[in-house]
Design an enzyme around this catalytic site. Structure first.
Site, PDB file in Angstrom:
ATOM      1  N   VAL A   1      -2.583  13.826 -37.225  1.00 30.34           N
ATOM      2  CA  VAL A   1      -3.716  13.586 -36.053  1.00 30.34           C
ATOM      3  C   VAL A   1      -5.185  13.689 -37.127  1.00 30.34           C
ATOM      4  O   VAL A   1      -4.759  14.234 -38.410  1.00 30.34           O
ATOM      5  CB  VAL A   1      -3.159  15.045 -35.573  1.00 30.34           C
ATOM      6  CG1 VAL A   1      -2.630  14.862 -34.603  1.00 30.34           C
ATOM      7  CG2 VAL A   1      -2.847  16.280 -36.568  1.00 30.34           C
ATOM      8  N   SER A   2      -6.012  13.546 -37.155  1.00 26.47           N
ATOM      9  CA  SER A   2      -7.014  13.616 -37.759  1.00 26.47           C
ATOM     10  C   SER A   2      -8.020  15.149 -38.304  1.00 26.47           C
ATOM     11  O   SER A   2      -7.910  15.188 -39.336  1.00 26.47           O
ATOM     12  CB  SER A   2      -8.807  13.333 -37.544  1.00 26.47           C
ATOM     13  OG  SER A   2      -7.673  12.081 -37.472  1.00 26.47           O
ATOM     14  N   SER A   3      -7.561  16.125 -37.846  1.00 21.51           N
ATOM     15  CA  SER A   3      -7.789  17.079 -38.494  1.00 21.51           C
ATOM     16  C   SER A   3      -6.541  18.324 -38.596  1.00 21.51           C
ATOM     17  O   SER A   3      -6.018  18.246 -37.096  1.00 21.51           O
ATOM     18  CB  SER A   3      -9.161  18.195 -38.058  1.00 21.51           C
ATOM     19  OG  SER A   3      -8.632  18.231 -36.388  1.00 21.51           O
TER      20      SER A   3
ATOM     21  N   GLN B   1      -5.583  20.192 -34.683  1.00 18.25           N
ATOM     22  CA  GLN B   1      -5.206  19.609 -33.777  1.00 18.25           C
ATOM     23  C   GLN B   1      -3.189  19.242 -34.063  1.00 18.25           C
ATOM     24  O   GLN B   1      -3.199  20.741 -35.149  1.00 18.25           O
ATOM     25  CB  GLN B   1      -5.436  18.031 -34.270  1.00 18.25           C
ATOM     26  CG  GLN B   1      -7.022  17.595 -33.534  1.00 18.25           C
ATOM     27  CD  GLN B   1      -7.035  16.070 -33.959  1.00 18.25           C
ATOM     28  OE1 GLN B   1      -6.682  15.400 -34.992  1.00 18.25           O
ATOM     29  NE2 GLN B   1      -7.778  15.852 -32.776  1.00 18.25           N
TER      30      GLN B   1
END
Length: 188
Positions: free
Chosen positions: A10-12, A15
């Site tokens: 996931v990007s962040s 998340q």
């Protein structure tokens, strides 16, 4: 005997990886590596690097969706080429991607193009939003972290750029930029 290795991303930090991890475990992955990092480039993706080192001929790298593996066509193609060179297949649980078939390879290429397109659109929308906020006077950008007066005062004391940067905790390029801007303004 081939093994299924899962990769979740996931990007962040806000998340959650749980859904991807559960899907990969349900797909039969014996090992699942996960990380919270941007997928726009491979730099800093230590878990991906680790799993790439683990993979051996006959193994399968499994992701939930291709955009979890890469967000640019070039990175995706590089990863796929590395996997192919090792004799490793790539499969996506939620998409008809399986690099051991011609149709799966073609679909992979199409998904890669769309993932990169989506990233480009998001970036364009972000830049448009920033431009609109600037025009409305709402957005002024990041606050300056460098005190030009301090740089110029040290420069007037004949302190070198490297030492100025060291004392102020900034980059030498920033020191040179401030000095050059000051000299250009004085020349006008």
């Amino acid at each position: 005997m081939s093994k299924l290795y899962g990769y979740a991303r996931v990007s962040s930090g806000s998340q959650d990886l749980a859904l991807q991890q559960a899907a990969l475990a349900a797909a039969g992955c014996t090992v699942v590596r996960s990380e919270k990092v941007s997928g726009t480039k491979r730099d800093g993706r230590t878990e991906l690097a680790t799993i790439m080192d683990f993979l051996r001929a006959g193994d399968v790298l499994v992701v939930t969706r291709i955009d979890r593996l890469a967000r640019s066509v070039m990175d995706l193609q590089n990863i796929v080429h590395e996997l192919k060179a090792k004799g490793v297949a790539l499969k996506a649980v939620e998409q008809p991607v399986d690099t051991s078939t011609a149709a799966g390879k073609a679909f992979l290429d199409m998904l890669g193009v769309f993932a990169e397109f989506e990233t480009s659109l998001r970036k364009e929308r972000q830049l448009e939003g920033i431009a609109a906020a600037k025009a409305a006077g709402v957005y002024r950008g990041r606050k300056a972290t460098i005190a030009p007066d301090a740089v110029l005062a040290l420069h007037r004391e004949a302190v070198g750029a490297t030492e100025i940067a060291k004392r102020l905790g900034i980059g030498r390029a920033s020191v040179y930029r401030i000095i050059e801007a000051s000299e250009a303004a004085a020349a006008k």
